[in-house]
Design an enzyme around this catalytic site. Structure first.
Site, PDB file in Angstrom:
ATOM      1  N   ASP A   2       3.462   9.534  -1.114  1.00 56.11           N
ATOM      2  CA  ASP A   2       2.260   8.829  -0.658  1.00 56.11           C
ATOM      3  C   ASP A   2       1.968   7.696  -1.643  1.00 56.11           C
ATOM      4  OD1 ASP A   2       0.006   8.292   0.815  1.00 56.11           O
ATOM      5  OD2 ASP A   2      -0.752  10.351   0.772  1.00 56.11           O
ATOM      6  N   HIS A  24       0.816  -1.224   0.000  1.00 54.19           N
ATOM      7  CA  HIS A  24       0.000   0.000   0.000  1.00 54.19           C
ATOM      8  C   HIS A  24       0.846   1.268   0.000  1.00 54.19           C
ATOM      9  CE1 HIS A  24      -4.063  -1.767   0.581  1.00 54.19           C
ATOM     10  NE2 HIS A  24      -3.321  -2.800   0.912  1.00 54.19           N
TER      11      HIS A  24
HETATM   12  C1  GDG Z   1      -2.097   3.977   3.174  1.00 52.82           C
HETATM   13  C2  GDG Z   1      -1.073   4.628   2.249  1.00 52.82           C
HETATM   14  C3  GDG Z   1      -2.747   4.529   0.423  1.00 52.82           C
HETATM   15  C4  GDG Z   1      -8.767  10.447   7.461  1.00 52.82           C
HETATM   16  N1  GDG Z   1      -9.225  11.292   8.418  1.00 52.82           N
HETATM   17  C5  GDG Z   1     -10.449  10.891   8.757  1.00 52.82           C
HETATM   18  C6  GDG Z   1     -10.775   9.784   7.995  1.00 52.82           C
HETATM   19  N2  GDG Z   1      -9.706   9.528   7.212  1.00 52.82           N
HETATM   20  C7  GDG Z   1      -9.631   8.437   6.218  1.00 52.82           C
HETATM   21  C8  GDG Z   1      -9.751   9.008   4.824  1.00 52.82           C
HETATM   22  C9  GDG Z   1      -9.063   7.944   4.000  1.00 52.82           C
HETATM   23  C10 GDG Z   1      -8.037   7.364   4.965  1.00 52.82           C
HETATM   24  O1  GDG Z   1      -8.377   7.815   6.261  1.00 52.82           O
HETATM   25  C11 GDG Z   1      -6.633   7.842   4.652  1.00 52.82           C
HETATM   26  O2  GDG Z   1      -6.193   7.172   3.513  1.00 52.82           O
HETATM   27  P1  GDG Z   1      -4.915   7.631   2.682  1.00 52.82           P
HETATM   28  O3  GDG Z   1      -4.851   6.863   1.441  1.00 52.82           O
HETATM   29  O4  GDG Z   1      -5.000   9.081   2.445  1.00 52.82           O
HETATM   30  O5  GDG Z   1      -3.637   7.385   3.612  1.00 52.82           O
HETATM   31  P2  GDG Z   1      -3.022   6.232   4.594  1.00 52.82           P
HETATM   32  O6  GDG Z   1      -3.827   6.061   5.810  1.00 52.82           O
HETATM   33  O7  GDG Z   1      -1.637   6.672   4.842  1.00 52.82           O
HETATM   34  O8  GDG Z   1      -3.056   4.859   3.782  1.00 52.82           O
HETATM   35  C12 GDG Z   1      -1.801   5.432   1.202  1.00 52.82           C
HETATM   36  C13 GDG Z   1      -3.648   3.753   1.364  1.00 52.82           C
HETATM   37  O9  GDG Z   1      -2.878   3.059   2.344  1.00 52.82           O
HETATM   38  C14 GDG Z   1      -4.487   2.724   0.616  1.00 52.82           C
HETATM   39  O10 GDG Z   1      -3.692   1.844  -0.098  1.00 52.82           O
HETATM   40  O11 GDG Z   1      -3.559   5.353  -0.389  1.00 52.82           O
HETATM   41  O12 GDG Z   1      -0.857   5.988   0.317  1.00 52.82           O
HETATM   42  O13 GDG Z   1      -0.193   5.448   2.984  1.00 52.82           O
HETATM   43  O14 GDG Z   1      -9.963   6.942   3.639  1.00 52.82           O
HETATM   44  O15 GDG Z   1     -11.096   9.176   4.544  1.00 52.82           O
HETATM   45  N3  GDG Z   1     -11.964   9.154   8.092  1.00 52.82           N
HETATM   46  C15 GDG Z   1     -12.855   9.648   8.995  1.00 52.82           C
HETATM   47  N4  GDG Z   1     -12.575  10.710   9.765  1.00 52.82           N
HETATM   48  C16 GDG Z   1     -11.407  11.350   9.690  1.00 52.82           C
HETATM   49  O16 GDG Z   1     -11.175  12.306  10.418  1.00 52.82           O
HETATM   50  N5  GDG Z   1     -14.042   9.068   9.107  1.00 52.82           N
END
Ligand code: GDG
Length: 751
Positions: free
Chosen positions: A366, A160
């Site tokens: 990222d 990921h």
């Molecule tokens: C890893 C990789 C890759 C965030 N704040 C709140 C909230 N979130 C949710 C978002 C989103 C998730 O968290 C974050 O996903 P990301 O993809 O931006 O980042 P990582 O957590 O670092 O994930 C990344 C991912 O895996 C998938 O393969 O894209 O690059 O690092 O879904 O919505 N959700 C809620 N409240 C919040 O305050 N409900």
């Protein structure tokens, strides 16, 4: 119905009373593939330490109510495997941060032990026909452990995070084990083609493993490589946007910020997300933009990894910086930055996405970044009032390769980011709609379900394409049986890569003690043994001269019979006039390719580049090959590109011809030849009904059989020697074979 066992660090549940299902994107993605074809089971850590006395009850509830199998970890394991190796050494390196990498041997031991624990749990719950899908950097060793334990399993691995350049991953003290661990999977998936490219080049640079664009062979196992950009759970956003609660929250927010333009950032408070750099860009904007007074920056920073020192420091710095900017740029009515240091409910998140005029997503690196895609999913699609916002996206997020209609920025360039905010705020409606339309259809179509079913589909396809190898035991038994039954058997054995593993320096690859013992036993058998090698006579004489074998050197140019010290040419009239000009060109390449060396033999010239920097040397090798093809088009030579060598040799000389030379002089009724590289293919191509051929190792081959590597081949030879009992060189083969020989003898007597 097939079962998909989804293995990730965390189970998709939160323990407590009651146990609750988590609402992460991954869970939803996988649920999308469960229909008549698949059932889904999850294996992972439940996220907290469970007391021994509670484990049975928790396990039962997890299995019965959630189809989850827990891997329980104690505090030491959580420290070493999770906070330590995973989050303090792998995460920083995978995100290009060498300075934050902390490695300790005890963390590594914990990582190995926990990966093994995961493997044990999977193995206890899996059937051969199931699909095992492993996620992420916490479990990089797991694919190889599973492959070793159950080769028939279908194992997928998805990373990921980014896979960084080989120059970065090579800093990890356990890079070799980590890459080898992943290579145990049948399908290895990445978000982008750059990560895939980096993985391939790391395998080459650090382990010397060459690969194709979509396949990589390692230890007799071929893994497929693929790009699978993860999507969001589009269905849950569609549903949420129709909910009453959501509409109500949206109205409240609209009222609350009615005079403001909103620029939104959402992420875990991780250094990879680039918050400090973003604050610099915001300061540039606040200091210079005419829109500064109209804008409120909403920062949702979800707490994460508070146990790790760098995260605590980051949080302090961010809070300090936001305080400073708010102090500096606030007015009586307005503070420019609204910082929420906690997770907010999904409904609130969707409403914020919807009202934000701009989403500012500027990670320094990222894997994908789902926030960018979620923002797009929440833009209003009411045809009467379609007023979408603008996405500003870092070029270093995996998502930038898909969302090309965003304003793409370099997050290290604060002026560019500040200008992008201005550009977004004044962007005409029509342009916003055009940009958003394309991105919306992509995000909604290629969603998480598509991602998961695509991955699982390709994993199954990979398995269908693989030729189902016959059990090696059957092959081995047949080969041994045939040799034992034969009246005049012969072995033609290559040396390097067949009887002896490669060393960096060829002169170091002398027979090991084990091999010497084995050769002694072979020498006692009533089998004609030939060692047929590319090595010069001097090497073969020195290291193998003591055995009663025929030695064939220089790929079949010269030979020496058993108990003789005289070397002879197989073909006396060979034309060697091509050697001089070839040698001159080879010398140019030797000079310009550090680490490479020329080996000159009687009937061939070899350029070795095993010890050179692989990518550059590979390029030089291709150049040399072209030059040789141009120059030697009409010469009586063969140009051979082998394992890190280029060899030009006389066309009249090859191992196949040499083998035929001896077969024609003798009347063998069973011949086994074995070799590992391209030069051995000439033996495999010889048309002889009595011939059995074995390729040692991976790669294309015309041989009839294959063994994984040198140790496997040596153990086959060992079994051959065990199948003979020597008594004054009288053959006393095993029972089944004896019956046959008696029958033969009787037939002869009758005739
Ligand atoms: C890893 C990789 C890759 C965030 N704040 C709140 C909230 N979130 C949710 C978002 C989103 C998730 O968290 C974050 O996903 P990301 O993809 O931006 O980042 P990582 O957590 O670092 O994930 C990344 C991912 O895996 C998938 O393969 O894209 O690059 O690092 O879904 O919505 N959700 C809620 N409240 C919040 O305050 N409900």
């Amino acid at each position: 119905m097939k079962k998909v066992i989804n293995v990730a660090n965390r189970l998709p549940v939160t323990l407590g009373s009651p146990i609750r299902k988590s609402s992460g994107g991954l869970v939803a993605a996988l649920e999308g593939i469960t229909n008549e074809e698949f059932t889904l089971q999850s294996v992972g850590w439940p996220g907290t330490v469970v007391e021994d006395r509670d484990k049975a009850a928790v396990s039962k509830q997890l299995r019965d109510d959630f189809n989850c199998i827990p891997v329980y970890l104690n505090n030491d394991e959580i420290d070493g495997y999770y906070h330590g190796l995973s989050n303090s050494s792998l995460w920083p390196l995978l995100h290009y941060n060498r300075v934050y990498m902390h490695y300790s041997e005890s963390d590594w031991q914990a990582y190995v032990a926990v990966n093994q624990k995961f493997a044990d749990t999977v193995l206890d719950n899996v059937q051969d026909d199931d699909i095992v899908w492993i996620h992420d950097y916490h479990l990089m060793l797991l694919p190889q452990i599973l492959r070793a334990a159950r080769p028939a399993l279908k194992v997928g691995f998805f990373l990921h995070t980014p896979f960084p350049s080989s120059e970065i991953i090579r800093c990890h003290p356990r890079r070799t084990e980590l890459i080898c661990g992943i290579l145990g999977a049948d399908l290895i998936g990445f978000h982008t083609s750059s990560y895939l490219r980096h993985f391939r080049s790391s395998a080459l640079q650090l382990l010397g493993i060459e690969s194709e664009m979509t396949t990589i062979a390692y230890r007799n196992h071929v893994a497929s490589l693929g790009v699978f950009p993860i999507g969001i759970n589009s269905g849950s956003f569609k549903r949420e946007l129709a909910q009453k609660d959501y509409l109500q929250t949206l109205t409240e927010y609209r009222v609350n910020w009615k005079d403001k333009r909103i620029v939104l950032s959402v992420e875990r408070l991780d250094y990879s997300k680039g918050l400090l750099r973003r604050l610099e860009a915001i300061e540039t904007f606040l200091a210079s933009s005419e829109h500064a007074g109209d804008v409120v920056f909403i920062f949702i920073g979800v707490p994460t990894r508070g146990e790790v020192k760098e995260y605590q420091e980051l949080r302090e710095k961010i809070e300090r910086e936001i305080g400073r900017l708010n102090g500096l740029y606030a007015s009586v009515q307005h503070s420019p930055i609204h910082f929420i240091h906690q997770s907010i409910p999904f409904t609130a998140l969707c409403a914020l996405y919807s009202i934000a005029d701009v989403a500012l997503v500027t990670p320094l690196v990222d894997g994908m970044n789902l926030v960018a895609k979620e923002y797009i999913a929440c833009q209003n699609h009411d045809p009467d009032d379609y007023n979408p916002g603008v996405l500003i996206l870092s070029e270093f997020a995996g998502a930038a390769q898909e969302l090309v209609n965003a304003i793409i920025v370099n997050p290290y360039d604060k002026l560019e980011v500040a200008n992008a905010i201005d550009q977004a705020l004044i962007m005409p409606l029509e342009e916003r709609q055009q940009r958003m339309n394309y991105m919306t259809s992509r995000v909604m179509q290629y969603d998480a379900n598509h991602w998961a079913s695509n991955f699982v589909g390709q994993l199954l396809e990979h398995h269908e394409q693989l030729p189902q190898p016959k059990s090696m035991d059957d092959n081995e038994n047949r080969i041994i049986d045939a040799l034992c039954k034969a009246d005049r058997p012969a072995l033609f054995l290559d040396y390097d890569g067949t009887l002896r593993e490669f060393e960096d320096k060829p002169e170091q690859a002398t027979p090991s003690e084990n091999l010497k013992q084995l050769l002694k036993k072979l020498a006692d058998l009533p089998i004609d043994t030939y060692i047929i090698s590319g090595r010069p006579a001097s090497f073969l004489e020195k290291w193998l001269g003591e055995y009663p074998f025929s030695l064939i050197g220089e790929h079949g140019n010269c030979y020496r019979l058993p108990h003789s010290s005289q070397w002879q040419s197989i073909n006396q009239n060979t034309d060697h006039s091509w050697k001089k000009p070839v040698l001159e060109i080879f010398k140019l390449y030797e000079g310009s390719t550090p680490g490479s060396a020329i080996e000159e033999k009687q009937s061939s010239i070899v350029w070795h580049y095993r010890q050179s920097e692989p990518v550059y040397a590979q390029w030089k090798a291709n150049q040399l090959l072209h030059e040789m093809y141009d120059m030697l088009g009409n010469s009586p030579v063969e140009i051979h590109h082998g394992k890190r060598i280029i060899e030009v040799s006389s066309i009249h000389i090859n191992k196949g011809r040499a083998m035929e030379f001896f077969i024609n002089k003798n009347t063998y009724d069973c011949i086994l030849c074995a070799g590992d590289d391209q030069t051995d293919e000439a033996m495999f191509r010889v048309e002889q009904p009595a011939l059995m051929s074995i390729k040692v190792g991976d790669g294309d081959s015309q041989a009839q059989h294959r063994v994984a590597d040198v140790p496997h081949f040596l153990s086959l030879l060992e079994r051959i020697t065990q199948s003979y009992t020597t008594d004054n060189k009288q053959l006393l083969p095993p029972h089944s074979v004896t019956t046959n020989r008696v029958a033969n003898a009787m037939q002869k007597a009758e005739s």
